[in-house]
Design a protein around this motif. Structure first.
Motif, mmCIF file in Angstrom:
data_model
loop_
_atom_site.group_PDB
_atom_site.id
_atom_site.type_symbol
_atom_site.label_atom_id
_atom_site.label_comp_id
_atom_site.label_asym_id
_atom_site.label_seq_id
_atom_site.Cartn_x
_atom_site.Cartn_y
_atom_site.Cartn_z
ATOM 1 N N LEU A 55 -0.325 14.055 25.101
ATOM 2 C CA LEU A 55 -0.604 12.586 25.174
ATOM 3 C C LEU A 55 0.279 11.593 24.483
ATOM 4 C CD1 LEU A 55 -2.922 10.581 26.108
ATOM 5 C CD2 LEU A 55 -4.137 11.151 23.983
ATOM 6 N N TYR A 56 0.564 10.663 25.375
ATOM 7 C CA TYR A 56 1.105 9.563 24.875
ATOM 8 C C TYR A 56 0.248 8.350 24.835
ATOM 9 C CZ TYR A 56 4.596 6.017 23.403
ATOM 10 O OH TYR A 56 5.155 4.806 22.840
ATOM 11 N N VAL A 57 -0.241 7.722 23.863
ATOM 12 C CA VAL A 57 -1.429 6.692 23.780
ATOM 13 C C VAL A 57 -0.714 5.669 23.149
ATOM 14 C CG1 VAL A 57 -2.538 7.595 21.713
ATOM 15 C CG2 VAL A 57 -3.555 6.230 23.634
ATOM 16 N N VAL A 58 -1.026 4.302 23.744
ATOM 17 C CA VAL A 58 -0.640 3.146 23.165
ATOM 18 C C VAL A 58 -1.718 2.016 23.179
ATOM 19 C CG1 VAL A 58 0.469 2.372 25.131
ATOM 20 C CG2 VAL A 58 1.249 1.281 22.963
ATOM 21 N N ALA A 59 -1.900 1.241 21.909
ATOM 22 C CA ALA A 59 -2.760 0.245 22.281
ATOM 23 C C ALA A 59 -2.418 -0.844 23.231
ATOM 24 C CB ALA A 59 -3.131 -0.392 20.815
ATOM 25 N N PRO A 60 -3.184 -1.391 24.023
ATOM 26 C CA PRO A 60 -3.013 -2.547 24.892
ATOM 27 C C PRO A 60 -2.448 -3.573 23.955
ATOM 28 C CG PRO A 60 -5.224 -1.608 25.296
ATOM 29 C CD PRO A 60 -4.771 -1.078 24.064
ATOM 30 N N VAL A 61 -1.423 -4.357 24.713
ATOM 31 C CA VAL A 61 -0.714 -5.571 23.870
ATOM 32 C C VAL A 61 -1.448 -6.865 24.112
ATOM 33 C CG1 VAL A 61 1.207 -7.010 23.795
ATOM 34 C CG2 VAL A 61 1.416 -4.494 23.844
ATOM 35 N N ARG A 62 -2.097 -7.377 23.036
ATOM 36 C CA ARG A 62 -3.013 -8.459 23.372
ATOM 37 C C ARG A 62 -2.254 -9.715 22.540
ATOM 38 N NH1 ARG A 62 -5.351 -5.985 26.814
ATOM 39 N NH2 ARG A 62 -7.215 -4.583 26.391
ATOM 40 N N ASP A 63 -1.228 -9.587 21.834
ATOM 41 C CA ASP A 63 -0.688 -10.531 21.116
ATOM 42 C C ASP A 63 -0.102 -11.757 22.127
ATOM 43 O OD1 ASP A 63 0.821 -12.158 19.238
ATOM 44 O OD2 ASP A 63 1.634 -10.559 18.308
ATOM 45 N N TRP A 64 -0.527 -12.823 21.731
ATOM 46 C CA TRP A 64 -0.059 -13.895 22.564
ATOM 47 C C TRP A 64 1.342 -14.311 22.296
ATOM 48 C CZ3 TRP A 64 2.160 -18.286 20.860
ATOM 49 C CH2 TRP A 64 2.017 -18.697 19.646
ATOM 50 N N GLU A 65 2.063 -13.804 21.388
ATOM 51 C CA GLU A 65 3.460 -14.158 21.140
ATOM 52 C C GLU A 65 4.004 -12.993 21.846
ATOM 53 O OE1 GLU A 65 3.543 -13.821 16.767
ATOM 54 O OE2 GLU A 65 3.430 -16.013 16.863
ATOM 55 N N ILE A 66 3.873 -12.077 22.156
ATOM 56 C CA ILE A 66 4.668 -11.078 23.140
ATOM 57 C C ILE A 66 4.297 -11.566 24.549
ATOM 58 C CG2 ILE A 66 4.867 -8.678 23.788
ATOM 59 C CD1 ILE A 66 3.822 -8.001 20.949
ATOM 60 N N LEU A 67 3.059 -11.704 24.881
ATOM 61 C CA LEU A 67 2.616 -12.027 26.223
ATOM 62 C C LEU A 67 3.434 -13.287 26.852
ATOM 63 C CD1 LEU A 67 -1.189 -10.865 25.960
ATOM 64 C CD2 LEU A 67 0.943 -9.737 27.302
ATOM 65 N N ARG A 68 3.634 -14.167 25.996
ATOM 66 C CA ARG A 68 4.300 -15.287 26.276
ATOM 67 C C ARG A 68 5.680 -15.033 27.021
ATOM 68 N NH1 ARG A 68 5.647 -18.892 21.047
ATOM 69 N NH2 ARG A 68 7.522 -19.510 21.845
ATOM 70 N N PHE A 69 6.348 -13.802 26.589
ATOM 71 C CA PHE A 69 7.516 -13.876 26.931
ATOM 72 C C PHE A 69 7.539 -12.472 28.171
ATOM 73 C CE2 PHE A 69 8.390 -15.240 22.779
ATOM 74 C CZ PHE A 69 9.115 -16.486 23.172
ATOM 75 N N ARG A 70 6.559 -11.698 28.111
ATOM 76 C CA ARG A 70 6.477 -10.453 29.066
ATOM 77 C C ARG A 70 5.204 -10.689 29.734
ATOM 78 N NH1 ARG A 70 11.388 -10.479 28.863
ATOM 79 N NH2 ARG A 70 12.482 -8.932 27.618
ATOM 80 N N THR A 71 5.115 -10.310 30.882
ATOM 81 C CA THR A 71 3.720 -10.022 31.605
ATOM 82 C C THR A 71 3.042 -8.737 31.117
ATOM 83 O OG1 THR A 71 4.684 -8.778 33.680
ATOM 84 C CG2 THR A 71 4.828 -11.329 33.551
ATOM 85 N N GLU A 72 1.800 -8.515 31.368
ATOM 86 C CA GLU A 72 1.161 -7.077 31.053
ATOM 87 C C GLU A 72 1.726 -6.087 31.900
ATOM 88 O OE1 GLU A 72 -3.043 -7.171 30.932
ATOM 89 O OE2 GLU A 72 -2.932 -9.349 30.079
ATOM 90 N N ARG A 73 2.014 -6.474 33.026
ATOM 91 C CA ARG A 73 2.651 -5.480 33.866
ATOM 92 C C ARG A 73 4.139 -4.836 33.634
ATOM 93 N NH1 ARG A 73 1.716 -1.007 36.390
ATOM 94 N NH2 ARG A 73 3.240 -0.406 37.870
ATOM 95 N N GLU A 74 4.831 -5.659 32.833
ATOM 96 C CA GLU A 74 6.085 -5.310 32.493
ATOM 97 C C GLU A 74 5.990 -4.614 31.247
ATOM 98 O OE1 GLU A 74 9.172 -9.192 33.601
ATOM 99 O OE2 GLU A 74 7.756 -9.434 31.814
ATOM 100 N N ILE A 75 5.067 -5.005 30.352
ATOM 101 C CA ILE A 75 4.704 -4.248 28.976
ATOM 102 C C ILE A 75 4.238 -2.740 29.296
ATOM 103 C CG2 ILE A 75 3.248 -4.129 27.030
ATOM 104 C CD1 ILE A 75 3.425 -7.232 27.140
ATOM 105 N N HIS A 76 3.366 -2.779 30.291
ATOM 106 C CA HIS A 76 2.959 -1.359 30.759
ATOM 107 C C HIS A 76 3.994 -0.710 31.237
ATOM 108 C CE1 HIS A 76 0.032 1.526 32.488
ATOM 109 N NE2 HIS A 76 0.672 1.441 33.362
ATOM 110 N N GLN A 77 4.940 -1.069 32.052
ATOM 111 C CA GLN A 77 5.972 -0.339 32.792
ATOM 112 C C GLN A 77 6.795 0.110 31.601
ATOM 113 O OE1 GLN A 77 7.477 -3.113 35.607
ATOM 114 N NE2 GLN A 77 6.385 -1.966 37.313
#
Length: 165
Positions: A55-77
């Motif tokens: 299992l590879y598990v990662v916490a969902p990214v919720r930090d607005w400083e990251i999300l302002r540069f990458r979409t949730e889909r890009e981060i997921h990919q």
């Protein structure tokens, strides 16, 4: 990646014969996380029936400083691609030894991602590297798993490969 739900349920295990182990081994980029793979190989050498889900598990990214540069889909990919590489690498020795092995990627809070999958797959153990003494006093993953513990016991593997008590 393989589908971990294809692993046969534990209720189908034979009543006699070698011990059966269904292990959930969380994997990350550290060498320490591979201790669980070595543990599974050793169990299999002892004539035990072993099945593994990596299992590879990662916490969902919720930090607005990251999300302002990458979409949730890009981060997921990004994390999904990273997971695929790490899980494939970790599965090689298991597959070479003939150990049934599946892989899973989850974007979920790690403690609940691990416990939920262990419960879903009816795992007999969750195998993690033994944390160093500093981690026992902090907010380590092992400590949080012990606090939120459900059915599957934690098996901690030391740097020497031995089961830590």
């Amino acid at each position: 990646m393989d589908n971990p739900t294809l692993m046969p349920p534990a209720g189908e295990q034979a009543r006699s014969g070698p011990a059966r182990h269904r292990l959930l081994i969380p994997i990350d980029a550290t060498d320490a996380s591979r201790r669980g793979v070595a543990y599974a190989l050793e169990l299999a050498r002892q004539a035990a029936h072993v099945e593994v889900c990596l299992l590879y598990v990662v916490a969902p990214v919720r930090d607005w400083e990251i999300l302002r540069f990458r979409t949730e889909r890009e981060i997921h990919q990004h994390f999904e691609s990273r997971a695929e590489c790490l899980l494939e690498e970790a599965s090689v020795p298991l597959k070479a030894a003939g150990i049934p092995c599946s892989t899973c990627f989850r974007e979920q809070e790690p403690v609940f991602g691990i416990l939920d999958l262990a419960e879903q797959l009816d795992c007999t153990a969750i195998v993690l590297p033994r944390p160093d003494w500093l981690d026992f006093h902090g907010n380590s993953l092992v400590r949080r798993l012990r606090q939120a513990r459900r059915g599957a016991p934690l098996v901690l593997i030391g740097a020497d490969g031995a089961v830590a008590h």
